[in-house]
Design a protein around this motif. Structure first.
Motif, PDB file in Angstrom:
ATOM      1  N   GLY A   1       0.819  -1.221   0.000  1.00 54.04           N
ATOM      2  CA  GLY A   1       0.000   0.000   0.000  1.00 54.04           C
ATOM      3  C   GLY A   1       0.839   1.252   0.000  1.00 54.04           C
ATOM      4  N   GLU A   2       1.890   1.253   0.807  1.00 51.70           N
ATOM      5  CA  GLU A   2       2.792   2.410   0.846  1.00 51.70           C
ATOM      6  C   GLU A   2       3.475   2.598  -0.501  1.00 51.70           C
ATOM      7  N   TYR A   3       3.901   1.498  -1.085  1.00 50.28           N
ATOM      8  CA  TYR A   3       4.576   1.554  -2.372  1.00 50.28           C
ATOM      9  C   TYR A   3       3.630   2.077  -3.453  1.00 50.28           C
ATOM     10  N   LEU A   4       2.397   1.560  -3.465  1.00 47.12           N
ATOM     11  CA  LEU A   4       1.408   2.027  -4.436  1.00 47.12           C
ATOM     12  C   LEU A   4       1.137   3.519  -4.287  1.00 47.12           C
ATOM     13  N   ARG A   5       0.978   3.957  -3.060  1.00 41.55           N
ATOM     14  CA  ARG A   5       0.715   5.376  -2.805  1.00 41.55           C
ATOM     15  C   ARG A   5       1.866   6.234  -3.337  1.00 41.55           C
ATOM     16  N   GLU A   6       3.097   5.801  -3.083  1.00 44.42           N
ATOM     17  CA  GLU A   6       4.265   6.544  -3.552  1.00 44.42           C
ATOM     18  C   GLU A   6       4.311   6.569  -5.082  1.00 44.42           C
ATOM     19  N   GLN A   7       4.036   5.439  -5.720  1.00 43.16           N
ATOM     20  CA  GLN A   7       4.033   5.386  -7.185  1.00 43.16           C
ATOM     21  C   GLN A   7       2.934   6.281  -7.753  1.00 43.16           C
ATOM     22  N   ARG A   8       1.786   6.290  -7.103  1.00 41.76           N
ATOM     23  CA  ARG A   8       0.673   7.142  -7.553  1.00 41.76           C
ATOM     24  C   ARG A   8       1.053   8.612  -7.444  1.00 41.76           C
ATOM     25  N   ARG A   9       1.687   8.973  -6.351  1.00 42.40           N
ATOM     26  CA  ARG A   9       2.111  10.371  -6.169  1.00 42.40           C
ATOM     27  C   ARG A   9       3.173  10.767  -7.185  1.00 42.40           C
ATOM     28  N   GLN A  10       4.120   9.865  -7.444  1.00 40.71           N
ATOM     29  CA  GLN A  10       5.150  10.159  -8.446  1.00 40.71           C
ATOM     30  C   GLN A  10       4.542  10.326  -9.834  1.00 40.71           C
ATOM     31  N   ALA A  11       3.483   9.578 -10.106  1.00 41.59           N
ATOM     32  CA  ALA A  11       2.788   9.687 -11.396  1.00 41.59           C
ATOM     33  C   ALA A  11       1.855  10.892 -11.418  1.00 41.59           C
ATOM     34  N   GLN A  12       1.766  11.601 -10.306  1.00 36.84           N
ATOM     35  CA  GLN A  12       0.917  12.779 -10.147  1.00 36.84           C
ATOM     36  C   GLN A  12      -0.545  12.466 -10.474  1.00 36.84           C
ATOM     37  N   LEU A  13      -1.008  11.363  -9.883  1.00 40.59           N
ATOM     38  CA  LEU A  13      -2.392  10.950 -10.041  1.00 40.59           C
ATOM     39  C   LEU A  13      -3.100  11.013  -8.697  1.00 40.59           C
ATOM     40  N   SER A  14      -4.341  11.430  -8.736  1.00 39.03           N
ATOM     41  CA  SER A  14      -5.142  11.377  -7.517  1.00 39.03           C
ATOM     42  C   SER A  14      -5.600   9.931  -7.334  1.00 39.03           C
ATOM     43  N   LEU A  15      -6.086   9.638  -6.144  1.00 41.35           N
ATOM     44  CA  LEU A  15      -6.622   8.312  -5.869  1.00 41.35           C
ATOM     45  C   LEU A  15      -7.747   7.989  -6.857  1.00 41.35           C
ATOM     46  N   ARG A  16      -8.609   8.951  -7.076  1.00 47.52           N
ATOM     47  CA  ARG A  16      -9.739   8.763  -7.994  1.00 47.52           C
ATOM     48  C   ARG A  16      -9.263   8.519  -9.431  1.00 47.52           C
ATOM     49  N   GLN A  17      -8.245   9.259  -9.876  1.00 42.96           N
ATOM     50  CA  GLN A  17      -7.725   9.089 -11.240  1.00 42.96           C
ATOM     51  C   GLN A  17      -7.125   7.695 -11.432  1.00 42.96           C
ATOM     52  N   LEU A  18      -6.342   7.236 -10.453  1.00 43.94           N
ATOM     53  CA  LEU A  18      -5.742   5.914 -10.565  1.00 43.94           C
ATOM     54  C   LEU A  18      -6.815   4.826 -10.525  1.00 43.94           C
TER      55      LEU A  18
END
Length: 135
Positions: free
Chosen positions: A10-27
């Motif tokens: 979960g932490e890794y996914l959150r970090e990857q999502r942030r690096q991709a500059q995506l919101s939770l909803r977008q991902l």
């Protein structure tokens, strides 16, 4: 096979999502999962299937293997192999289908070469029995 390491995943996914500059909803939308479900994965409350991990990896444009390793589904591979896969996946000049085909070919060559590798050193030529020509 190791058990799922959901917290680190979960932490890794959150970090990857942030690096991709995506919101939770977008991902969630890009991966085809619900917003609450993705939130639960990121918080370590849910154990996603391999299929969901693959969808998330595709949406994040990262290797599904990377997520499988983070989840404890796969053991970490040879760094050279991981690097080769990462370069292929990051290449902007080929499309996703081409990347997957190239990775499949790469994997088949690696398996073929592993099977062809001698289990024990071969005997020197002078120790091998000679063939006689019988007519």
């Amino acid at each position: 096979m190791a058990s799922l390491n959901v917290g680190n995943l979960g932490e890794y996914l959150r970090e990857q999502r942030r690096q991709a500059q995506l919101s939770l909803r977008q991902l969630a939308e890009a991966a085809g999962v619900s917003n609450p479900y993705l939130s639960q994965i990121e918080r370590g409350l849910r154990k996603p299937s391999a299929d969901i991990l693959q969808q998330l990896a595709k949406a994040l444009r990262i290797s599904a293997e990377t997520l499988y390793v983070q989840a404890g589904i796969l053991d970490e591979r040879d760094p050279d192999e991981v690097e080769t896969r990462a370069v292929i996946l990051a290449d902007p000049t080929i499309n996703e289908r081409q990347k997957q085909v190239l990775l499949q070919i790469y994997e088949s060559f690696r398996k073929e070469n592993a099977l062809d590798a001698p289990a024990a050193p071969a005997a020197p030529a002078d120790e091998m029995p000679s063939k006689t020509n019988r007519s």
